[in-house]
Design a protein around this motif. Structure first.
Motif, PDB file in Angstrom:
ATOM      1  N   ASP A 152       5.052  -0.382  -4.088  1.00  0.00           N
ATOM      2  CA  ASP A 152       4.372  -1.530  -3.485  1.00  0.00           C
ATOM      3  C   ASP A 152       5.373  -2.685  -3.414  1.00  0.00           C
ATOM      4  O   ASP A 152       5.717  -3.292  -4.432  1.00  0.00           O
ATOM      5  CB  ASP A 152       3.164  -1.912  -4.335  1.00  0.00           C
ATOM      6  CG  ASP A 152       2.351  -3.042  -3.732  1.00  0.00           C
ATOM      7  OD1 ASP A 152       2.897  -3.831  -2.931  1.00  0.00           O
ATOM      8  OD2 ASP A 152       1.161  -3.157  -4.082  1.00  0.00           O
ATOM      9  N   ALA A 184      -3.063   5.060  -4.696  1.00  0.00           N
ATOM     10  CA  ALA A 184      -3.849   6.040  -5.452  1.00  0.00           C
ATOM     11  C   ALA A 184      -4.134   7.317  -4.661  1.00  0.00           C
ATOM     12  O   ALA A 184      -4.107   8.422  -5.240  1.00  0.00           O
ATOM     13  CB  ALA A 184      -5.148   5.408  -5.941  1.00  0.00           C
ATOM     14  N   GLU A 192       3.240   0.738 -12.233  1.00  0.00           N
ATOM     15  CA  GLU A 192       1.797   0.755 -12.474  1.00  0.00           C
ATOM     16  C   GLU A 192       1.025   0.217 -11.266  1.00  0.00           C
ATOM     17  O   GLU A 192      -0.001   0.789 -10.865  1.00  0.00           O
ATOM     18  CB  GLU A 192       1.489  -0.058 -13.731  1.00  0.00           C
ATOM     19  CG  GLU A 192       2.020   0.597 -14.999  1.00  0.00           C
ATOM     20  CD  GLU A 192       1.928  -0.289 -16.220  1.00  0.00           C
ATOM     21  OE1 GLU A 192       1.797   0.255 -17.337  1.00  0.00           O
ATOM     22  OE2 GLU A 192       2.004  -1.532 -16.070  1.00  0.00           O
ATOM     23  N   ARG A 193       1.518  -0.863 -10.684  1.00  0.00           N
ATOM     24  CA  ARG A 193       0.863  -1.410  -9.498  1.00  0.00           C
ATOM     25  C   ARG A 193       0.962  -0.444  -8.318  1.00  0.00           C
ATOM     26  O   ARG A 193      -0.017  -0.265  -7.571  1.00  0.00           O
ATOM     27  CB  ARG A 193       1.484  -2.757  -9.127  1.00  0.00           C
ATOM     28  CG  ARG A 193       0.971  -3.331  -7.811  1.00  0.00           C
ATOM     29  CD  ARG A 193       1.370  -4.761  -7.633  1.00  0.00           C
ATOM     30  NE  ARG A 193       1.222  -5.200  -6.244  1.00  0.00           N
ATOM     31  CZ  ARG A 193       1.294  -6.479  -5.851  1.00  0.00           C
ATOM     32  NH1 ARG A 193       1.515  -7.425  -6.748  1.00  0.00           N
ATOM     33  NH2 ARG A 193       1.154  -6.799  -4.581  1.00  0.00           N
ATOM     34  N   SER A 194       2.100   0.175  -8.146  1.00  0.00           N
ATOM     35  CA  SER A 194       2.281   1.109  -7.028  1.00  0.00           C
ATOM     36  C   SER A 194       1.338   2.303  -7.152  1.00  0.00           C
ATOM     37  O   SER A 194       0.800   2.797  -6.147  1.00  0.00           O
ATOM     38  CB  SER A 194       3.730   1.579  -6.971  1.00  0.00           C
ATOM     39  OG  SER A 194       4.607   0.487  -6.742  1.00  0.00           O
ATOM     40  N   ALA A 195       1.119   2.769  -8.386  1.00  0.00           N
ATOM     41  CA  ALA A 195       0.187   3.880  -8.585  1.00  0.00           C
ATOM     42  C   ALA A 195      -1.231   3.479  -8.203  1.00  0.00           C
ATOM     43  O   ALA A 195      -2.002   4.306  -7.681  1.00  0.00           O
ATOM     44  CB  ALA A 195       0.242   4.351 -10.033  1.00  0.00           C
ATOM     45  N   ARG A 196      -1.586   2.229  -8.438  1.00  0.00           N
ATOM     46  CA  ARG A 196      -2.918   1.756  -8.031  1.00  0.00           C
ATOM     47  C   ARG A 196      -2.986   1.581  -6.508  1.00  0.00           C
ATOM     48  O   ARG A 196      -3.956   1.990  -5.866  1.00  0.00           O
ATOM     49  CB  ARG A 196      -3.250   0.438  -8.736  1.00  0.00           C
ATOM     50  CG  ARG A 196      -3.416   0.558 -10.235  1.00  0.00           C
ATOM     51  CD  ARG A 196      -3.999  -0.713 -10.825  1.00  0.00           C
ATOM     52  NE  ARG A 196      -3.140  -1.875 -10.625  1.00  0.00           N
ATOM     53  CZ  ARG A 196      -2.207  -2.270 -11.490  1.00  0.00           C
ATOM     54  NH1 ARG A 196      -1.982  -1.572 -12.600  1.00  0.00           N
ATOM     55  NH2 ARG A 196      -1.474  -3.346 -11.255  1.00  0.00           N
ATOM     56  N   THR A 197      -1.960   0.978  -5.939  1.00  0.00           N
ATOM     57  CA  THR A 197      -1.954   0.715  -4.496  1.00  0.00           C
ATOM     58  C   THR A 197      -2.018   2.007  -3.693  1.00  0.00           C
ATOM     59  O   THR A 197      -2.724   2.092  -2.676  1.00  0.00           O
ATOM     60  CB  THR A 197      -0.687  -0.067  -4.113  1.00  0.00           C
ATOM     61  OG1 THR A 197      -0.661  -1.302  -4.827  1.00  0.00           O
ATOM     62  CG2 THR A 197      -0.639  -0.342  -2.619  1.00  0.00           C
ATOM     63  N   TRP A 251       5.129  -6.438  -4.975  1.00  0.00           N
ATOM     64  CA  TRP A 251       5.282  -6.778  -6.396  1.00  0.00           C
ATOM     65  C   TRP A 251       6.519  -7.641  -6.601  1.00  0.00           C
ATOM     66  O   TRP A 251       7.546  -7.457  -5.928  1.00  0.00           O
ATOM     67  CB  TRP A 251       5.413  -5.488  -7.206  1.00  0.00           C
ATOM     68  CG  TRP A 251       5.634  -5.701  -8.679  1.00  0.00           C
ATOM     69  CD1 TRP A 251       4.687  -5.854  -9.634  1.00  0.00           C
ATOM     70  CD2 TRP A 251       6.907  -5.763  -9.350  1.00  0.00           C
ATOM     71  NE1 TRP A 251       5.281  -6.013 -10.860  1.00  0.00           N
ATOM     72  CE2 TRP A 251       6.638  -5.960 -10.719  1.00  0.00           C
ATOM     73  CE3 TRP A 251       8.234  -5.675  -8.931  1.00  0.00           C
ATOM     74  CZ2 TRP A 251       7.652  -6.066 -11.669  1.00  0.00           C
ATOM     75  CZ3 TRP A 251       9.245  -5.787  -9.867  1.00  0.00           C
ATOM     76  CH2 TRP A 251       8.952  -5.967 -11.221  1.00  0.00           C
ATOM     77  N   LEU A 259      -1.561  10.120  -5.226  1.00  0.00           N
ATOM     78  CA  LEU A 259      -1.273  10.656  -6.555  1.00  0.00           C
ATOM     79  C   LEU A 259      -1.542  12.148  -6.694  1.00  0.00           C
ATOM     80  O   LEU A 259      -0.716  12.865  -7.286  1.00  0.00           O
ATOM     81  CB  LEU A 259      -2.058   9.886  -7.618  1.00  0.00           C
ATOM     82  CG  LEU A 259      -1.817   8.374  -7.713  1.00  0.00           C
ATOM     83  CD1 LEU A 259      -2.498   7.818  -8.962  1.00  0.00           C
ATOM     84  CD2 LEU A 259      -0.338   8.038  -7.734  1.00  0.00           C
TER      85      LEU A 259
END
Length: 307
Positions: free
Chosen positions: A156, A183, A176-181, A159, A186
């Motif tokens: 992302d 999702a 962590e933010r990229s994994a949420r953005t 960030w 994954l």
């Protein structure tokens, strides 16, 4: 114990360290995104009885300049070499992006008997640096297999680090933010470690500031067979960071670019805690040459050897 060192030039740069008389266990040693050849780590492993081959897997002649679309065949070729030289058991030991490579190789190559993953990830991530075309954008997979890029999680780009400009940045929050953005990406990017027949040792620090290696390691363990299959061990320390220090190694100096988390004392403690499990898992019960006497190990250097 006398160690024979051979510099490697082809098909990749590297250093091979072997106990005199050989070893039944070969270990491929992989750095992270630093790109260095892990010479000290290869020597440490050789003095413990292993035939250790540390290779440069990007940034060398004929290789991508960054961790971008690196062929996993780079690592299966190293397995080929050790097997051809008589290794009865072959392990991969990688740190960070090298751990990512080791896990992915074990999933695809059943000849890999053991993986030691230091500061691992449970996901395939995008490139770190440029690919063969010299470009680092748009994001691409870090890896290919049989010419096809593996599914990956992008970063992302919205960030920003919390540290002042010019200070070493802790980028764990970026992952962590990229994994949420991203999702939805994954599931396809998950490393399917349940398919690997290799024994697995996961070593992770709870204070890792580069990426969340301990949660990643816990997810890897969750997908392994609970019983009746290859072994899976997780060794952790809540205060250790991204750089695990094995016995016989010295902590690396702080990076001016990245904050790795942890402390030298905690990183060393984690390495010492993992060490007996590392020896057991890589060795697989095979008789290894043992250091003899009280004298310091001798090293015999040989000329560069083509692959």
């Amino acid at each position: 114990m006398e160690i024979v060192e051979r510099a490697w030039a082809e098909p990749w740069e590297g250093l091979r360290c072997t106990p005199t008389g050989g070893s039944p266990v070969g270990v491929v040693v992989l750095s992270g995104s630093s790109g260095r050849v892990e010479e000290t780590r290869a020597r440490v492993l050789a003095r413990a009885g292993f035939d250790a081959l540390a290779i440069r897997w990007f940034g060398g002649p004929g290789q991508p300049p960054g961790v971008c679309e690196v062929p996993l065949e780079t690592f299966t070729a190293a397995v080929d070499l050790l097997r051809a030289d008589g290794a009865r058991r072959v392990g991969l030991l990688g740190t960070s992006k090298g751990a990512e490579a080791a896990l992915l190789t074990a999933v695809r190559d059943p000849r890999v008997d053991a993986v030691v993953a230091l500061a691992p990830t449970s996901l395939v991530w995008c490139n770190v640096g440029p690919g063969p075309d010299g470009a680092d954008r748009p994001f691409r997979s870090s890896w290919t297999w049989r010419g096809r890029p593996l599914p990956f999680v992008p970063m992302d780009e919205g960030w920003t680090p919390a540290e002042p400009e010019g200070a070493p940045a802790a980028i764990r929050g970026w992952y962590e933010r990229s994994a949420r953005t991203f999702a939805p990406a994954l599931p396809a990017a998950r490393i399917p470690v349940e398919r690997a027949r290799a024994d697995l040792l996961l070593v992770a620090g709870g204070a890792d500031a580069m990426w969340p290696s301990l949660p990643f390691a816990e997810r890897l363990r969750e997908h392994r067979p609970a019983s009746g299959g290859p072994r899976t061990l997780l060794v952790s320390d809540p205060d250790a960071g991204h750089r695990v220090v094995l016995p016989g190694e010295l902590p690396l100096p702080p990076s001016p670019v990245h904050a790795h988390g942890g402390t030298p004392a905690a990183d060393t403690r984690l390495g010492a805690l993992a060490w007996p499990h590392l020896l057991d898992l890589l060795g697989g019960g095979l008789p290894l040459p043992l250091p003899g006497g009280s004298r310091a190990p001798r090293t015999v250097r040989q000329p560069a050897t083509p692959g």
